[in-house]
Motif scaffolding. Structure first.
Motif, PDB file in Angstrom:
ATOM      1  N   TRP A 117       0.834  -1.207   0.000  1.00 10.61           N
ATOM      2  CA  TRP A 117       0.000   0.000   0.000  1.00 10.61           C
ATOM      3  C   TRP A 117       0.869   1.257   0.000  1.00 10.61           C
ATOM      4  N   HIS A 118       1.874   1.283   0.864  1.00  6.61           N
ATOM      5  CA  HIS A 118       2.743   2.458   0.947  1.00  6.61           C
ATOM      6  C   HIS A 118       3.477   2.679  -0.375  1.00  6.61           C
ATOM      7  N   TYR A 119       3.921   1.592  -0.986  1.00  6.76           N
ATOM      8  CA  TYR A 119       4.626   1.703  -2.263  1.00  6.76           C
ATOM      9  C   TYR A 119       3.728   2.344  -3.319  1.00  6.76           C
ATOM     10  N   LEU A 120       2.528   1.812  -3.488  1.00  6.16           N
ATOM     11  CA  LEU A 120       1.616   2.342  -4.503  1.00  6.16           C
ATOM     12  C   LEU A 120       1.195   3.767  -4.176  1.00  6.16           C
ATOM     13  N   HIS A 121       0.952   4.032  -2.917  1.00  2.00           N
ATOM     14  CA  HIS A 121       0.504   5.354  -2.474  1.00  2.00           C
ATOM     15  C   HIS A 121       1.531   6.431  -2.831  1.00  2.00           C
ATOM     16  N   TYR A 122       2.778   6.208  -2.484  1.00  2.81           N
ATOM     17  CA  TYR A 122       3.790   7.247  -2.700  1.00  2.81           C
ATOM     18  C   TYR A 122       4.270   7.326  -4.145  1.00  2.81           C
ATOM     19  N   VAL A 123       4.473   6.180  -4.779  1.00  8.52           N
ATOM     20  CA  VAL A 123       4.984   6.211  -6.155  1.00  8.52           C
ATOM     21  C   VAL A 123       3.962   6.840  -7.098  1.00  8.52           C
ATOM     22  N   SER A 124       2.671   6.641  -6.830  1.00 10.57           N
ATOM     23  CA  SER A 124       1.657   7.254  -7.702  1.00 10.57           C
ATOM     24  C   SER A 124       1.729   8.777  -7.637  1.00 10.57           C
ATOM     25  N   ARG A 125       2.070   9.331  -6.482  1.00  2.74           N
ATOM     26  CA  ARG A 125       2.207  10.795  -6.390  1.00  2.74           C
ATOM     27  C   ARG A 125       3.474  11.277  -7.078  1.00  2.74           C
ATOM     28  N   ALA A 126       4.501  10.437  -7.134  1.00  2.00           N
ATOM     29  CA  ALA A 126       5.694  10.785  -7.910  1.00  2.00           C
ATOM     30  C   ALA A 126       5.368  10.813  -9.394  1.00  2.00           C
ATOM     31  N   ILE A 127       4.634   9.810  -9.865  1.00  4.62           N
ATOM     32  CA  ILE A 127       4.176   9.826 -11.256  1.00  4.62           C
ATOM     33  C   ILE A 127       3.304  11.049 -11.501  1.00  4.62           C
ATOM     34  N   GLY A 128       2.533  11.439 -10.486  1.00  5.41           N
ATOM     35  CA  GLY A 128       1.621  12.572 -10.607  1.00  5.41           C
ATOM     36  C   GLY A 128       2.265  13.931 -10.563  1.00  5.41           C
ATOM     37  N   GLY A 129       3.590  14.007 -10.442  1.00  7.43           N
ATOM     38  CA  GLY A 129       4.286  15.264 -10.656  1.00  7.43           C
ATOM     39  C   GLY A 129       4.797  16.000  -9.442  1.00  7.43           C
ATOM     40  N   ALA A 130       4.506  15.534  -8.215  1.00  7.54           N
ATOM     41  CA  ALA A 130       5.020  16.220  -7.027  1.00  7.54           C
ATOM     42  C   ALA A 130       6.544  16.209  -7.050  1.00  7.54           C
ATOM     43  N   SER A 131       7.143  17.327  -6.671  1.00  6.57           N
ATOM     44  CA  SER A 131       8.606  17.402  -6.707  1.00  6.57           C
ATOM     45  C   SER A 131       9.245  16.805  -5.462  1.00  6.57           C
ATOM     46  N   LEU A 132       8.574  16.933  -4.316  1.00 10.43           N
ATOM     47  CA  LEU A 132       9.085  16.390  -3.064  1.00 10.43           C
ATOM     48  C   LEU A 132       7.962  15.651  -2.360  1.00 10.43           C
ATOM     49  N   ILE A 133       8.215  14.395  -2.055  1.00 10.19           N
ATOM     50  CA  ILE A 133       7.259  13.556  -1.332  1.00 10.19           C
ATOM     51  C   ILE A 133       7.853  13.279   0.040  1.00 10.19           C
ATOM     52  N   ILE A 134       7.112  13.643   1.099  1.00  6.87           N
ATOM     53  CA  ILE A 134       7.585  13.385   2.455  1.00  6.87           C
ATOM     54  C   ILE A 134       6.790  12.217   3.026  1.00  6.87           C
ATOM     55  N   ILE A 135       7.506  11.120   3.249  1.00  4.47           N
ATOM     56  CA  ILE A 135       6.876   9.917   3.807  1.00  4.47           C
ATOM     57  C   ILE A 135       6.304  10.240   5.189  1.00  4.47           C
ATOM     58  N   GLU A 136       5.169   9.659   5.466  1.00  2.20           N
ATOM     59  CA  GLU A 136       4.426   9.891   6.704  1.00  2.20           C
ATOM     60  C   GLU A 136       5.261   9.707   7.964  1.00  2.20           C
ATOM     61  N   MET A 137       4.724  10.214   9.064  1.00  2.00           N
ATOM     62  CA  MET A 137       5.341  10.099  10.389  1.00  2.00           C
ATOM     63  C   MET A 137       5.845   8.680  10.625  1.00  2.00           C
ATOM     64  N   THR A 138       7.160   8.563  10.794  1.00  2.00           N
ATOM     65  CA  THR A 138       7.843   7.285  10.958  1.00  2.00           C
ATOM     66  C   THR A 138       8.585   7.336  12.288  1.00  2.00           C
ATOM     67  N   ASP A 139       8.352   6.353  13.134  1.00  2.00           N
ATOM     68  CA  ASP A 139       8.698   6.531  14.538  1.00  2.00           C
ATOM     69  C   ASP A 139       9.982   5.828  14.956  1.00  2.00           C
ATOM     70  N   VAL A 140      10.584   6.378  16.002  1.00  2.00           N
ATOM     71  CA  VAL A 140      11.904   5.941  16.446  1.00  2.00           C
ATOM     72  C   VAL A 140      11.833   4.808  17.467  1.00  2.00           C
ATOM     73  N   ASP A 141      10.610   4.464  17.881  1.00  2.00           N
ATOM     74  CA  ASP A 141      10.427   3.449  18.916  1.00  2.00           C
ATOM     75  C   ASP A 141       9.043   2.813  18.734  1.00  2.00           C
ATOM     76  N   PRO A 142       8.915   1.512  18.963  1.00  2.00           N
ATOM     77  CA  PRO A 142       7.593   0.885  18.807  1.00  2.00           C
ATOM     78  C   PRO A 142       6.509   1.552  19.647  1.00  2.00           C
ATOM     79  N   ASP A 143       6.865   1.999  20.858  1.00  2.00           N
ATOM     80  CA  ASP A 143       5.893   2.663  21.717  1.00  2.00           C
ATOM     81  C   ASP A 143       5.831   4.172  21.468  1.00  2.00           C
ATOM     82  N   GLY A 144       6.519   4.619  20.432  1.00  2.00           N
ATOM     83  CA  GLY A 144       6.470   6.026  20.047  1.00  2.00           C
ATOM     84  C   GLY A 144       5.563   6.268  18.860  1.00  2.00           C
ATOM     85  N   ARG A 145       4.798   5.244  18.472  1.00  2.00           N
ATOM     86  CA  ARG A 145       3.872   5.385  17.352  1.00  2.00           C
ATOM     87  C   ARG A 145       2.505   5.868  17.830  1.00  2.00           C
ATOM     88  N   ILE A 146       1.803   6.569  16.958  1.00  2.00           N
ATOM     89  CA  ILE A 146       0.422   6.933  17.267  1.00  2.00           C
ATOM     90  C   ILE A 146      -0.389   5.660  17.464  1.00  2.00           C
TER      91      ILE A 146
END
Length: 345
Positions: free
Chosen positions: A39-68
């Motif tokens: 899902w993440h692959y298709l989600h982000y790559v489709s926006r690259a095909i769609g012309g965005a110059s910079l894609i910032i991957i969603e909140m990615t956490d430094v600890d398992p208990d640091g996730r939403i």
């Protein structure tokens, strides 16, 4: 005059236009292991095909208990690197650059058995009361940020964004509304953020810009406003931030959920204030889905880049459609050019 399709360069990051896909949580990790999936692959790559110059991957956490939630991405171990690298490489093939937002949810870690925070204050009555971090634990979290950034660099990301907005851990430390400590981390509200920034910079190549997402205003009684956020940004800029991504809210009510309102461009004045007061590049975000409006933000020099969130969730090809609407030349995929025969002519 600069416009939405003018190239932009900051340090070693060269962007083909001013359109940014901001980080938006997908809550789509299936095995709760923090590893990106198809899902993440298709989600982000489709926006690259769609012309965005910079894609910032969603909140990615430094600890398992640091996730939403347990369904969020993570970078707390090396096993999480390959899936992210696959996304980065595919986006690069489509002409987009890729960043990643590194974070810790703090007291807003919904699935953690025991959330942690600067002070033992719950977000609201529906959240667990967090445990106040010790100084040693704070140092350990700074180290976790450093190692997550190291992994992001290994994955090939072009830039790093630290999440200091929306009521998550860095924001919790920088806000007197949530930070009631009496030690150095309470006396100097920017201290934790500065330490995380310095840790991140120690792992980043010299020519890689560091982005910091900041809430320019909290919109809650007892919270800070633009004057205070400018001073925070000043400290963070001195610590090594190259570019600010200016949002709002996060303590009490998140601004986009009803306060101060959701009129178009409601956060742009905050970005403009930080940009012109500190003479620092900024990304504007918040109800900028209309291409004419987004273009005006650039043309009026309110911001250097424009992030389009919900508009890009609705339409992966928002950027291509914006080029057509504004009659600006861009790199249309060869397979799609038949649909845009007269753009730029």
């Amino acid at each position: 005059m600069e416009h939405l399709f003018t190239p932009y360069k900051i340090k070693g990051l060269e962007l083909k236009n001013r359109v940014v896909m901001p980080p938006m949580c997908q809550y789509s990790v299936t095995k709760k292991d923090g590893i990106a999936n198809e899902w993440h692959y298709l989600h982000y790559v489709s926006r690259a095909i769609g012309g965005a110059s910079l894609i910032i991957i969603e909140m990615t956490d430094v600890d398992p208990d640091g996730r939403i939630t347990d369904y969020d991405l993570g970078l707390w171990n090396d096993e999480q690197i390959p899936a992210l690298k696959r996304i980065v490489d595919a986006c690069h093939e489509q002409g987009a650059k890729v960043g990643i937002q590194i974070a810790h949810a703090g007291r807003k870690a919904e699935d953690a058995a025991e959330p942690v925070a600067p002070s033992a204050i719950a977000f609201d009555e529906t959240y667990k009361t967090p445990r106040e971090l010790t100084i040693d634990e704070i140092k350990e979290i700074v180290e976790k940020f450093r190692l997550a950034v190291r992994r992001a660099v290994k994955a090939g990301f072009d830039t790093i964004e630290l999440h200091g907005a929306h009521g998550y851990l860095i924001h919790e430390f920088q806000s007197a509304y949530t930070n009631k400590r009496t030690d150095d981390y309470g006396k100097e509200l920017a201290k934790f953020g500065k330490e995380v920034i310095q840790a991140a910079k120690s792992e980043m190549p010299e020519d890689m810009p560091l982005i910091f997402r900041i809430s320019g205003k909290e919109y809650v009684d007892g919270g800070y406003g633009i004057k205070e956020s400018i001073e925070l940004a000043r400290d963070y800029q001195a610590a090594g931030v190259d570019l600010f991504h200016v949002s709002a809210g996060g303590e009490g009510q998140i601004a986009a959920h009803g306060r101060p309102g959701t009129h178009a461009a409601y956060q742009v004045p905050l970005a403009r204030e930080i940009k012109h007061t500190l003479n620092v590049p900024v990304i504007a975000v918040g109800r900028l889905d209309d291409a004419v409006l987004a273009n005006a933000v650039i043309g009026n020099e309110d911001a250097d880049l424009v992030a389009v969130g919900r508009g890009m969730l609705r339409n992966p090809y928002w950027t291509l459609e914006a080029a057509a609407k504004l009659n600006k030349e861009t790199n249309f995929p060869a397979q799609y050019k038949v649909s845009f025969p007269n753009v730029g002519k």
